[in-house]
Design a protein around this motif. Structure first.
Motif, PDB file in Angstrom:
ATOM      1  N   UNK A 146      10.415  27.838 -21.356  1.00 25.72           N
ATOM      2  CA  UNK A 146       9.666  28.976 -20.802  1.00 25.72           C
ATOM      3  C   UNK A 146       8.157  28.767 -20.815  1.00 25.72           C
ATOM      4  N   UNK A 147       7.685  27.737 -21.454  1.00 22.49           N
ATOM      5  CA  UNK A 147       6.245  27.450 -21.486  1.00 22.49           C
ATOM      6  C   UNK A 147       5.812  26.503 -20.372  1.00 22.49           C
ATOM      7  N   UNK A 148       6.745  26.039 -19.535  1.00 23.70           N
ATOM      8  CA  UNK A 148       6.386  25.143 -18.447  1.00 23.70           C
ATOM      9  C   UNK A 148       5.375  25.817 -17.527  1.00 23.70           C
ATOM     10  N   UNK A 149       4.483  25.024 -16.995  1.00 22.78           N
ATOM     11  CA  UNK A 149       3.409  25.555 -16.163  1.00 22.78           C
ATOM     12  C   UNK A 149       3.944  26.241 -14.905  1.00 22.78           C
ATOM     13  N   UNK A 150       4.980  25.678 -14.296  1.00 17.80           N
ATOM     14  CA  UNK A 150       5.537  26.278 -13.081  1.00 17.80           C
ATOM     15  C   UNK A 150       6.104  27.668 -13.356  1.00 17.80           C
ATOM     16  N   UNK A 153       3.050  30.240 -14.200  1.00 16.44           N
ATOM     17  CA  UNK A 153       2.253  30.599 -13.025  1.00 16.44           C
ATOM     18  C   UNK A 153       2.896  31.749 -12.248  1.00 16.44           C
ATOM     19  N   UNK A 154       4.214  31.875 -12.317  1.00 13.91           N
ATOM     20  CA  UNK A 154       4.910  32.904 -11.551  1.00 13.91           C
ATOM     21  C   UNK A 154       5.047  34.230 -12.290  1.00 13.91           C
ATOM     22  N   UNK A 155       4.553  34.309 -13.523  1.00 16.28           N
ATOM     23  CA  UNK A 155       4.640  35.554 -14.275  1.00 16.28           C
ATOM     24  C   UNK A 155       3.675  36.590 -13.710  1.00 16.28           C
ATOM     25  N   UNK A 161       6.050  34.610 -21.316  1.00 10.16           N
ATOM     26  CA  UNK A 161       7.252  33.827 -21.018  1.00 10.16           C
ATOM     27  C   UNK A 161       8.418  34.143 -21.945  1.00 10.16           C
ATOM     28  N   UNK A 162       8.224  34.972 -22.955  1.00  9.82           N
ATOM     29  CA  UNK A 162       9.314  35.315 -23.862  1.00  9.82           C
ATOM     30  C   UNK A 162       9.882  36.703 -23.576  1.00  9.82           C
ATOM     31  N   UNK A 163       9.416  37.391 -22.532  1.00  2.00           N
ATOM     32  CA  UNK A 163       9.885  38.753 -22.201  1.00  2.00           C
ATOM     33  C   UNK A 163      11.314  38.756 -21.797  1.00  2.00           C
TER      34      UNK A 163
END
Length: 163
Positions: A146-150, A153-155, A161-163
């Motif tokens: 979930x920490x990947x940049x791709x 960026x979409x969040x 990323x942990x939601x």
């Protein structure tokens, strides 16, 4: 969640024609209404998506409401669904020792996801695939970080990323 006093969904919400903005004779289904409420839009902030666990609870409750509406439709429209012609219904009533205890039966069509007839059709389809293509010999799983940049960026703004 609804501090503006929104009415929410009810059966008499009319669809609006997107071309001229006028109401049509069709009614909005609960699934369409809640899909509209939960939709992510580019230039608008959907505050519902910021409620985290409360949003999950809301989604489960609304899913139950959608399924209840679908089951109510099936129960009310048994004659249009031609449920009296199902052979299994006749067999169940004729072989029942005490037919008075049967009650009012509601037959779920094969189009209702999760019904026994739906599952049976899927099992038949799976057997057809195995007969035509052979037994499966490859099982694939996908994982991601979930920490990947791709992904980050979409969040949406305010999401992690942990939601």
């Amino acid at each position: 969640m609804f501090w503006r006093g929104d009415d929410g969904y009810h059966f008499n919400i009319k669809m609006i024609n997107p071309l001229n903005g006028q109401e049509t004779t069709k009614k909005v289904s609960s699934m369409n209404y809640f899909a509209f409420r939960l939709m992510v839009r580019q230039n608008a902030d959907n505050y519902l998506l910021r409620f985290r666990r409360l949003l999950q609870r809301y989604c489960v409750d609304m899913y139950c409401k959608i399924e209840t509406e679908r089951l109510t439709y099936i129960r009310i429209n048994q004659s249009e669904l031609r449920s009296e012609e199902y052979i299994h219904l006749r067999d169940a009533i004729s072989t029942e020792e005490d037919a008075a205890n049967v009650g009012r039966l509601t037959i779920l069509p094969a189009t209702y996801i999760g019904s026994p007839r739906h599952i049976h059709e899927y099992a038949q389809d799976e057997m057809t695939y195995v007969r035509n293509y052979g037994r499966p010999d490859l099982f694939i799983t996908f994982t991601c970080n979930p920490k990947w940049e791709k992904i980050t960026q979409l969040l949406l703004p305010g999401q992690t990323s942990v939601d």
